[in-house]
Design a protein around this motif. Structure first.
Motif, PDB file in Angstrom:
ATOM      1  N   LEU A 462       0.845  -1.192   0.000  1.00 35.49           N
ATOM      2  CA  LEU A 462       0.000   0.000   0.000  1.00 35.49           C
ATOM      3  C   LEU A 462       0.885   1.248   0.000  1.00 35.49           C
ATOM      4  O   LEU A 462       1.812   1.356   0.813  1.00 35.49           O
ATOM      5  CB  LEU A 462      -0.918   0.007   1.220  1.00 35.49           C
ATOM      6  N   ASP A 521      -5.680  -6.509  -6.119  1.00 33.48           N
ATOM      7  CA  ASP A 521      -5.192  -5.651  -7.196  1.00 33.48           C
ATOM      8  C   ASP A 521      -6.293  -4.742  -7.736  1.00 33.48           C
ATOM      9  O   ASP A 521      -6.031  -3.620  -8.173  1.00 33.48           O
ATOM     10  CB  ASP A 521      -4.606  -6.505  -8.321  1.00 33.48           C
ATOM     11  N   THR A 528      -0.360  -4.958  -6.040  1.00 35.17           N
ATOM     12  CA  THR A 528      -0.579  -4.800  -4.600  1.00 35.17           C
ATOM     13  C   THR A 528      -0.302  -6.114  -3.885  1.00 35.17           C
ATOM     14  O   THR A 528       0.342  -6.147  -2.842  1.00 35.17           O
ATOM     15  CB  THR A 528      -2.038  -4.357  -4.318  1.00 35.17           C
TER      16      THR A 528
END
Length: 556
Positions: A462, A521, A528
């Motif tokens: 993140l 994602d 991610t």
């Protein structure tokens, strides 16, 4: 550098004002706009543009090709005056970051020698995108090849190369361009640099020939009839094809084979639609042939258009599922044309397999490994020594095939998985003492279960520059929707490059899967989701005859 840093700061500030969870489409649109801004700056010739030097660009091109087929498969690429685009598929054991570092470090040193300079040559940053489907692949390849045109570069100011994706163009061009073998049809194929085939604009495609008579169920007499009829022009519909050929030789079986192998794709209908139309098309052709033989033309026939429409019920059918299309191609051609059944599993194979089938021959005999693939064939029998059943599997991955011998207790334990076209994952011992490697499995599971068993940690990457509390709530909800036993970590990426890892409470452990990756994602952006995989070789289990008998107090 200054232009890039200005762009980077503006991009982070703009994305920070958008709620990516509530309005993901706005975030994606904004990201796309900033990508275009950076590309525009690059295409305007920002920086020293050292790659305009033909000697320097040749160094970069040779570096791209150097480990093609070894550490990676190289697809399309373009070397612009101040940046490079390259499409690449890393080999299993090679990380993209290592490949990029190898390219940059070598070319920087050699290019500086040519330019008579020292110091930094490449930017630290690179912009990587995962190609997830054929549509993205085609879009990216077209962009790569058209980039010099967009930048209005003249020849000599750039280098472009790469490959094509082969697709059958079928009967439409079969006899129009002959190469000494009349019984052929056109098949577009790959012109590659030694690596990954990738699509290229139609005008650039090269042609090879594929024998129609090689399709199972299509004989040479049928091919002669097709070629003779084809001299009158391209076939536009299945009905027209049936009217122009001799349907005594190009019969229902031959038509089914042509359609299912993809040779009739040029007619513009799905293969399911064409197969449903066969009986009507043959019947109509037979009626026309009979009328011609009698020298008659029906009154209604004179009023009909030649290509009368098919009934709505069979005129536009949805295509067969992908696995059915591929099964027909493999049966009739001996190989897959439009794809591979394992393509959806490629990320699992690359991440969780320790070796692929081509690498097995290099291992010492009795090495332990794990690999995945699809069962292409199953041969069952009974052992002459024990009279117990066994199964010999042919396991195919995206690189080749290997024989797998499943016997004794393993046969009983895993027999339900030993089915043709089943995607499986195997832990086993490799025997390389014979001409070809063979695997003795000690554990077999469905291929989609490999992430659950061999993922040690799941990370959610993140970016703190535009991270909001509601996104953390979304991450919590995501973990709760995929409960499991694998530890979950939040990986907080800070603008300065620092990374902070936060281990979630064990209550939020997850079950690694493709569904979890896709959901992560989609929520937070590509890449991610990260799975930390257990790369240790499996431990060898002792076989039944190797186990020592249990002690019974010293008595025999």
């Amino acid at each position: 550098k200054e232009a890039y840093q200005k762009w980077h700061n503006e991009r982070c500030a703009a994305l920070g004002k958008v709620d990516a969870v509530a309005h993901p489409e706005q975030a994606e649109q904004l990201a796309a706009e900033f990508r275009e801004k950076l590309e525009h700056q690059l295409d305007q010739g920002q920086g020293g543009c050292w790659l305009r030097n033909s000697e320097v660009s040749a160094i970069v091109e040779n570096a791209l090709k150097h480990f093609d087929g070894d550490r990676y498969l190289l697809g399309s690429y373009v070397i612009m005056p101040n940046h490079v685009h390259a499409l690449v598929r890393p080999a299993m054991e090679h990380a993209l970051t290592d490949i990029l570092h190898s390219w940059k470090s070598f070319t920087a040193k050699e290019a500086n020698k040519v330019l008579g300079r020292t110091g930094e040559f490449w930017q630290d940053e690179s912009f990587d995108h995962i190609v997830r489907n054929e549509q993205q692949l085609d879009k990216i390849v077209r962009y790569i090849h058209e980039n010099p045109i967009q930048a209005r570069l003249t020849e000599g100011q750039f280098r472009v190369g790469g490959g094509l994706v082969g697709q059958a163009s079928s009967l439409s061009g079969g006899a129009s361009e002959t190469t000494g073998d009349a019984k052929t049809t056109d098949i577009s194929t790959s012109n590659r640099t030694g690596g990954t085939p990738v699509p290229q604009p139609q005008k650039d495609r090269k042609i090879i020939r594929f024998g129609l008579a090689a399709i199972k169920g299509v004989g040479e007499i049928a091919v002669e009839s097709i070629l003779k009829a084809r001299e009158g022009g391209k076939f536009k519909t299945l009905s027209e094809l049936c009217e122009r050929v001799d349907t005594r030789t190009v019969n229902r079986k031959a038509l089914e084979s042509l359609i299912k192998s993809g040779a009739c794709d040029c007619l513009g209908e799905t293969r399911a639609t064409l197969c449903a139309q066969i009986d009507r098309a043959l019947g109509r052709a037979a009626g026309i042939a009979q009328d011609k033989a009698r020298g008659q033309v029906s009154m209604f026939g004179m009023l009909e258009e030649k290509g009368a429409e098919m009934p709505e019920s069979i005129s536009k059918l949805a295509e067969w599922p992908q696995h059915e299309l591929l099964a027909h191609e493999k049966e009739l051609l001996g190989f897959y044309v439009t794809g591979h059944p394992l393509t959806p599993f490629a990320p699992i194979l690359e991440k969780y397999s320790l070796h692929n089938t081509t690498a097995l021959a290099t291992l010492p005999s009795r090495s332990m490994t794990r690999l995945g693939g699809m069962i292409a064939a199953v041969q069952q029998g009974f052992s002459k020594k024990s009279n117990k059943p066994y199964a010999m599997l042919t396991l195919e991955d995206l690189h080749g095939s290997v024989q797998v011998l499943c016997m004794n207790e393993n046969y009983d334990k895993f027999r339900e998985l030993l089915v043709v076209n089943k995607a499986i994952f195997i832990l086993g011992e490799v025997n390389t003492g014979e001409d070809k490697p063979k695997i003795f499995p000690q554990e077999i599971m469905a291929l989609e279960d490999a992430p659950k068993k061999f993922t040690r940690q799941v990370h959610l990457r993140l970016h703190t520059a535009h991270l909001k509390p509601e996104q953390l709530d979304a991450a919590l909800a995501l973990a709760q929707a995929h409960p499991g036993r694998c530890p979950l970590f939040l990986c907080l990426m800070q603008p300065g490059g620092a990374v902070v890892f936060i281990e979630a409470n064990e209550r939020f452990a997850v079950a690694p899967s493709g569904a979890l990756q896709q959901a992560a994602d989609e929520l937070f952006g590509e890449e991610t989701y990260y799975a930390k995989v257990d790369t240790a070789a499996p431990e060898r289990q002792k076989r039944a005859w190797e186990r020592k008998p249990e002690s019974n107090g010293g008595e025999e």
